[in-house]
Design a protein around this motif. Structure first.
Motif, PDB file in Angstrom:
ATOM      1  N   ASP A  60      30.399  77.456  78.901  1.00 19.15           N
ATOM      2  CA  ASP A  60      29.691  76.474  78.291  1.00 19.15           C
ATOM      3  C   ASP A  60      30.024  76.039  77.366  1.00 19.15           C
ATOM      4  OD1 ASP A  60      28.571  76.458  80.914  1.00 19.15           O
ATOM      5  OD2 ASP A  60      26.796  77.869  80.654  1.00 19.15           O
ATOM      6  N   HIS A  61      30.273  76.859  76.241  1.00 19.14           N
ATOM      7  CA  HIS A  61      30.415  76.749  74.833  1.00 19.14           C
ATOM      8  C   HIS A  61      31.584  75.869  74.546  1.00 19.14           C
ATOM      9  CE1 HIS A  61      27.056  79.286  74.097  1.00 19.14           C
ATOM     10  NE2 HIS A  61      26.793  78.798  72.956  1.00 19.14           N
ATOM     11  N   GLU A  95      28.633  81.540  80.254  1.00 21.83           N
ATOM     12  CA  GLU A  95      27.999  81.082  79.153  1.00 21.83           C
ATOM     13  C   GLU A  95      29.198  80.838  78.135  1.00 21.83           C
ATOM     14  OE1 GLU A  95      23.560  83.223  79.577  1.00 21.83           O
ATOM     15  OE2 GLU A  95      25.217  84.179  78.398  1.00 21.83           O
ATOM     16  N   GLU A 117      28.314  79.186  67.152  1.00 22.94           N
ATOM     17  CA  GLU A 117      27.987  77.800  67.293  1.00 22.94           C
ATOM     18  C   GLU A 117      28.829  76.679  66.367  1.00 22.94           C
ATOM     19  OE1 GLU A 117      23.951  78.087  65.921  1.00 22.94           O
ATOM     20  OE2 GLU A 117      23.275  78.997  67.873  1.00 22.94           O
ATOM     21  N   ARG A 141      33.782  70.847  70.318  1.00 25.82           N
ATOM     22  CA  ARG A 141      33.254  69.519  70.782  1.00 25.82           C
ATOM     23  C   ARG A 141      33.846  68.428  69.796  1.00 25.82           C
ATOM     24  NH1 ARG A 141      28.444  72.844  71.078  1.00 25.82           N
ATOM     25  NH2 ARG A 141      27.641  71.865  69.156  1.00 25.82           N
ATOM     26  N   ARG A 178      26.224  84.672  65.894  1.00 27.61           N
ATOM     27  CA  ARG A 178      25.790  83.432  66.578  1.00 27.61           C
ATOM     28  C   ARG A 178      25.970  82.111  65.676  1.00 27.61           C
ATOM     29  NH1 ARG A 178      21.826  82.314  70.353  1.00 27.61           N
ATOM     30  NH2 ARG A 178      21.294  84.427  70.248  1.00 27.61           N
ATOM     31  N   ALA A 198      32.002  76.201  68.482  1.00 31.82           N
ATOM     32  CA  ALA A 198      31.707  75.368  69.299  1.00 31.82           C
ATOM     33  C   ALA A 198      31.500  73.952  69.150  1.00 31.82           C
ATOM     34  CB  ALA A 198      30.664  75.851  70.434  1.00 31.82           C
TER      35      ALA A 198
END
Length: 208
Positions: A97-98, A94, A133, A140, A129, A136
């Motif tokens: 995945d980030h 996981e 986020e 991206r 969290r 990440a």
């Protein structure tokens, strides 16, 4: 060590890491034999509980030092204080995945040192969290994770300085500890507004 790790539900590697960070006391030695006892298992279970509550390994290390020196453990823990940050449990898959292929040993070590990540058995705990986020999202958008973590370390230093400034202000002028906590959102709003305006100024004029 392997028996203690199994009883605590973590890996021997994680236990060695905790031992190197001073999170658990050294074993009792008889010659070349190192004995771990119930107090070590209790400490490991306490660490797991604190990670569940969102404490970082650095914070837990402070707690361990406070416990050993007789300082006010409740003050170190901030017992009863609310937190806006929600910790997240992740598998290594996981986490990948980030952040994809940027989950390198170097970045992982930097995140551990910063207190963003901790390990608990086969799982990884991220302290927030929201930070997970946002980090990440930056990756991206093309920002290298190493640059995100380096910036985070600098932000941490400035954030600690701001927190110290406002904590002193609130303690000096509030009626008591409970009143200072009540006024906390106002101090946070000042920082949010100032950072927002500073970003606007810098992005309009990068050379300033």
């Amino acid at each position: 060590m392997e028996e203690l790790a199994e009883a605590a539900g973590i890996t021997a590697r994680t236990l060695r890491f905790y031992r190197e960070r001073g999170l658990i006391p050294p074993p009792r030695r008889e010659g070349r034999i190192a004995w771990y006892g119930p107090q070590h298992l209790a400490r490991l279970r306490t660490i797991a509980a604190l990670l569940e509550r969102g404490h970082t390994l650095n914070g837990i290390a402070d707690l361990a030092a406070a416990f050993e020196s007789g300082r006010d453990v409740g003050e170190v823990l901030g017992l009863g204080e609310p937190t806006e940050e929600e910790p997240v449990r992740l598998t290594p898959e996981e986490l990948a995945d980030h952040f994809g292929d940027q989950v390198t040993p170097e970045n992982f070590a930097a995140a551990l040192e910063l207190g963003y990540l901790a390990t608990d058995g086969e799982e990884i705990v991220h302290v927030s969290r929201r930070l997970l986020e946002v980090s990440a999202a930056l990756v991206r958008e093309g920002v290298p994770l190493s640059a995100v973590l380096a910036a985070a370390a600098r932000v941490r230093a400035h954030a600690d300085a701001l927190a110290s400034l406002f904590a002193d202000l609130l303690r000096a002028h509030a009626a008591g500890a409970a009143d200072a906590v009540r006024l906390r959102p106002l101090a946070k709003s000042v920082v949010d507004a100032e950072v927002s305006m500073a970003l606007d100024r810098r992005l309009r004029s990068p050379d300033n």
